[in-house]
Design a protein around this motif. Structure first.
Motif, mmCIF file in Angstrom:
data_model
loop_
_atom_site.group_PDB
_atom_site.id
_atom_site.type_symbol
_atom_site.label_atom_id
_atom_site.label_comp_id
_atom_site.label_asym_id
_atom_site.label_seq_id
_atom_site.Cartn_x
_atom_site.Cartn_y
_atom_site.Cartn_z
ATOM 1 N N UNK A 148 0.833 -1.215 0.000
ATOM 2 C CA UNK A 148 0.000 0.000 0.000
ATOM 3 C C UNK A 148 0.859 1.253 0.000
ATOM 4 N N UNK A 149 1.978 1.199 0.768
ATOM 5 C CA UNK A 149 2.870 2.362 0.808
ATOM 6 C C UNK A 149 3.461 2.635 -0.561
ATOM 7 N N UNK A 150 3.716 1.554 -1.303
ATOM 8 C CA UNK A 150 4.323 1.731 -2.619
ATOM 9 C C UNK A 150 3.279 2.082 -3.670
ATOM 10 N N UNK A 151 2.030 1.596 -3.465
ATOM 11 C CA UNK A 151 1.015 1.728 -4.502
ATOM 12 C C UNK A 151 0.354 3.086 -4.445
ATOM 13 N N UNK A 152 0.436 3.807 -5.533
ATOM 14 C CA UNK A 152 -0.324 5.035 -5.586
ATOM 15 C C UNK A 152 -1.508 4.861 -6.521
ATOM 16 N N UNK A 153 -1.358 3.964 -7.505
ATOM 17 C CA UNK A 153 -2.424 3.810 -8.489
ATOM 18 C C UNK A 153 -2.860 2.381 -8.704
ATOM 19 N N UNK A 154 -1.930 1.462 -8.587
ATOM 20 C CA UNK A 154 -2.267 0.090 -8.979
ATOM 21 C C UNK A 154 -1.589 -0.900 -8.025
ATOM 22 N N UNK A 155 -2.298 -1.973 -7.724
ATOM 23 C CA UNK A 155 -1.801 -2.946 -6.762
ATOM 24 C C UNK A 155 -1.869 -4.342 -7.381
ATOM 25 N N UNK A 156 -0.741 -5.036 -7.405
ATOM 26 C CA UNK A 156 -0.712 -6.389 -7.950
ATOM 27 C C UNK A 156 -0.531 -7.385 -6.821
ATOM 28 N N UNK A 157 -1.372 -8.409 -6.792
ATOM 29 C CA UNK A 157 -1.288 -9.380 -5.702
ATOM 30 C C UNK A 157 -1.113 -10.790 -6.258
ATOM 31 N N UNK A 158 -0.112 -11.494 -5.780
ATOM 32 C CA UNK A 158 0.148 -12.859 -6.234
ATOM 33 C C UNK A 158 -0.360 -13.829 -5.173
ATOM 34 N N UNK A 159 -1.522 -14.395 -5.417
ATOM 35 C CA UNK A 159 -2.163 -15.344 -4.504
ATOM 36 C C UNK A 159 -2.109 -14.899 -3.046
ATOM 37 N N UNK A 179 -9.960 -1.471 -0.772
ATOM 38 C CA UNK A 179 -8.948 -0.645 -1.433
ATOM 39 C C UNK A 179 -9.392 -0.317 -2.849
ATOM 40 N N UNK A 180 -9.993 -1.317 -3.514
ATOM 41 C CA UNK A 180 -10.459 -1.138 -4.885
ATOM 42 C C UNK A 180 -11.546 -0.068 -4.957
ATOM 43 N N UNK A 181 -12.482 -0.107 -3.997
ATOM 44 C CA UNK A 181 -13.546 0.895 -4.013
ATOM 45 C C UNK A 181 -13.009 2.285 -3.683
ATOM 46 N N UNK A 182 -11.819 2.312 -3.031
ATOM 47 C CA UNK A 182 -11.197 3.616 -2.751
ATOM 48 C C UNK A 182 -10.430 4.144 -3.960
ATOM 49 N N UNK A 183 -10.446 3.402 -5.061
ATOM 50 C CA UNK A 183 -9.897 3.936 -6.301
ATOM 51 C C UNK A 183 -8.605 3.321 -6.799
ATOM 52 N N UNK A 184 -8.093 2.300 -6.094
ATOM 53 C CA UNK A 184 -6.856 1.676 -6.557
ATOM 54 C C UNK A 184 -7.193 0.506 -7.482
ATOM 55 N N UNK A 185 -6.529 0.473 -8.622
ATOM 56 C CA UNK A 185 -6.719 -0.637 -9.552
ATOM 57 C C UNK A 185 -6.095 -1.899 -8.953
ATOM 58 N N UNK A 186 -6.805 -3.020 -9.090
ATOM 59 C CA UNK A 186 -6.300 -4.266 -8.522
ATOM 60 C C UNK A 186 -6.091 -5.293 -9.632
ATOM 61 N N UNK A 187 -4.922 -5.943 -9.618
ATOM 62 C CA UNK A 187 -4.717 -7.120 -10.462
ATOM 63 C C UNK A 187 -4.303 -8.245 -9.525
ATOM 64 N N UNK A 188 -5.091 -9.333 -9.497
ATOM 65 C CA UNK A 188 -4.831 -10.370 -8.505
ATOM 66 C C UNK A 188 -4.793 -11.742 -9.153
ATOM 67 N N UNK A 189 -3.807 -12.539 -8.749
ATOM 68 C CA UNK A 189 -3.787 -13.946 -9.152
ATOM 69 C C UNK A 189 -4.503 -14.730 -8.073
ATOM 70 N N UNK A 190 -5.375 -15.652 -8.480
ATOM 71 C CA UNK A 190 -6.067 -16.435 -7.463
ATOM 72 C C UNK A 190 -6.377 -17.832 -7.958
ATOM 73 N N UNK A 191 -6.317 -18.778 -7.047
ATOM 74 C CA UNK A 191 -6.786 -20.129 -7.343
ATOM 75 C C UNK A 191 -8.263 -20.241 -7.028
#
Lengths: 281, 290
Positions: A148-159, A179-191
């Motif tokens: 979160x500290x690093x993300x200003x616009x987009x957040x990538x999550x690996x599982x 976080x997504x509803x607060x405006x940060x784009x999310x890209x997430x890997x999930x099983x």
């Protein structure tokens, strides 16, 4: 222009192609979930987006002024971290490093940001504790706070749910959605396909060698690829039954073909078979 | 006791003893600061590997009859350090194997070169003594010249400044290199810097404890500190303090008991580690009961 655009990308390592012909776009505020079997190239794709790897061919473009320093990343935990002597505060603050540039120390604003992130994720009480002594769920929160500290616009999550118990998993997904509803784009890997379809706005389904599907969650649920995946084994059977029952045989047939093949076809089939809803029945 | 102090005062009137003390403390401080990072990066043995490279380079320098071998030894060691640390993750030959290969390879080649040149009598006649000195640093710290002392002070100052300025970056790169790179930090550059600094420390430290014992200076203080402390900053600070204390004690003991400097320092380090390990046990038990 979209925030992130993937154009006909081929991914692979050591000369072996993992995915080819991959194209998709991500717009600001999207919540993209990447699903697929083991070895279908999910993590490779994420590392390529993060520029840790270079694609074999094709390109990944960033738009809307997105630069690397505005990306947050929640990686899978590494072996080094299991016995690393670091306090929670130190780990979270290291997320601010990309704001420092050449400045050797964190300034007041960055320190406050780390404190805010810890508050947000409910780990402020353990700020002085040792990272390696926390539970799996708390460790994951620490890493998310750092991201979160690093993300200003987009957040990538690996599982992000790896190794978490059901309760912590739900909390993790709820946090990400918030976080997504607060405006940060999310890209997430999930099983976890159930969670993916519950929280995400878009789904990218990777299969062996080829991307099977890209589109919104609603389209995915009605596509053949989505039904096979979401139905967990009985999806195909349910689809056939519905086809026989409501007489939309042509639409279903096309769907089955396209599901095995290209993404665009699958999308069309999804629209075509919209009526039957056999999966949920 | 008074006799002992008198003896020490007497010894400290010799400039070479004062030089040894200054150089010893500086080297101990530098090596322990970076030791924390190296241990955590699973590179505990890099000290050993690089010092063997430095040993090989010293042999070459001796064969070439260079008067000041540091100008040959330092660049060779730096290049090896960069190769080892950079190829850490993706190389075909993995880090530990590459390290072992370089380590024993250069030790063998170094000894071979020394032997060949000893036979052609360009070398001093006391070959085994020379090798022993280089490997165990038995006396060389007591024969430092003014130039070497200043060089050592300069390089140590450089290492400490680099460490302080890049402290947070070193932490981030050690804790999670992928994250650091992905979020737009120049992790590769910091790794390179780390490699250069480590090489400098090892070349300088060879004078103190010799090629075989440098790893001890790098890992013991860090491991001692990790028994007790839980945050990176506390571990780093404690590691520095432990290392300086042990080095100073070791040098004093070696003067009084006339034992070899290098191995005495390492013996004190081992004692320190034992004490910290016991302290760590006690603390964690108390933590469980309370």
């Amino acid at each position: 222009m979209s925030q992130l655009a993937c154009q006909n990308v081929t991914l692979g390592y050591e000369g072996k192609t993992v995915v080819s012909g991959l194209s998709f776009t991500v717009n600001t505020g999207d919540y993209l979930c990447i699903v697929g079997e083991n070895g279908s190239g999910k993590s490779t794709l994420m590392k390529t987006i993060l520029k840790l790897k270079t694609p074999v061919s094709g390109q990944i473009l960033t738009g809307e002024g997105l630069i690397t320093r505005e990306i947050g990343y929640l990686p899978q935990q590494t072996a080094v971290q299991k016995d690393f002597p670091a306090s929670v505060r130190e780990v979270v603050r290291s997320g601010c490093l990309n704001r420092c540039g050449l400045r050797p120390f964190y300034n007041r604003q960055e320190k406050n940001m780390a404190e805010d992130a810890m508050d947000k994720l409910g780990i402020a009480p353990v700020a002085k504790s040792c990272y390696r002594e926390l539970s799996g769920g708390q460790q994951q929160r620490v890493l998310l706070a750092r991201a979160l500290c690093a993300a200003r616009k987009i957040l990538l999550l690996d599982e992000p749910a790896t190794g978490l118990d059901p309760k912590a998993t739900v909390e993790m997904y709820t946090l990400v959605k918030k976080l997504n509803t607060e405006g940060i784009t999310i890209i997430m890997i999930s099983h976890d396909i159930t969670a993916a379809t519950k929280y995400a706005s878009h789904i990218l389904h990777l299969g062996a060698q080829t991307p099977l599907f890209f589109g919104t969650k609603e389209e995915f649920l009605e596509s053949e690829a989505g039904r096979v995946f979401a139905g967990a084994g009985n999806g195909a059977g349910a689809g056939n039954g519905a086809g026989a029952g409501n007489g939309a045989g042509a639409g279903n047939g096309a769907g089955a073909e396209a599901g095995a093949g290209d993404g665009a076809g699958a999308e069309g089939a999804g629209a075509g078979g919209a009526g039957d809803g056999g999966v949920r029945a | 006791m008074i006799e002992l102090i008198d003896k020490l005062v007497m010894y400290f009137q010799f400039p070479f003893v004062r030089y040894a003390m200054i150089v010893g403390i500086l080297i101990a401080l530098c090596s322990s600061l970076l030791g924390v990072t190296l241990v955590l990066k699973r590179f505990s043995f890099i000290g050993d590997g690089l010092s063997h490279v430095a040993f090989g380079a010293t042999a070459i320098a001796a064969a070439m009859n260079l008067t000041n071998n540091i100008f040959l030894v330092l660049p060779i060691t730096i290049v090896s350090a960069i190769l080892l640390l950079r190829s850490g993750q993706n190389a075909k030959i993995k880090g530990d194997a590459a390290l072992a290969m370089i380590s024993v390879g250069s030790l063998a080649v170094g000894y071979l070169i020394m032997n060949i040149y000893a036979k052609t009598s360009k070398f001093s006649s006391n070959l085994s003594g020379d090798v022993c000195t280089t490997l165990f640093g038995s006396t060389s710290i007591l024969t430092l010249t003014m130039t070497e002392v200043w060089l050592c002070i300069g390089l140590s100052a450089l290492v400490i400044v680099v460490f302080v300025v890049f402290y947070h970056k070193i932490f981030a790169v050690t804790f999670d290199e992928d994250f650091a790179t992905a979020t737009g930090n120049k992790a590769k550059l910091y790794n390179l810097l780390l490699a250069v600094v480590i090489a400098i420390i090892i070349v300088v430290a060879m004078n103190l404890v010799g090629a075989l014992l440098i790893s001890a200076l790098v890992i013991f203080p860090a491991l001692s500190a990790m028994r007790v402390f839980k945050s990176f900053r506390a571990v780093t600070l404690c590691s520095g303090i432990v290392s300086v204390t042990c080095a100073a004690l070791g040098i004093l003991i070696s003067i009084i008991a006339s034992t070899p400097v290098g191995s005495t320092i390492v013996a004190v380090d081992i004692t320190g580690f034992t004490l910290f390990a016991i302290a760590g046990q006690i603390i964690s038990r108390r933590g469980l009961t309370s």
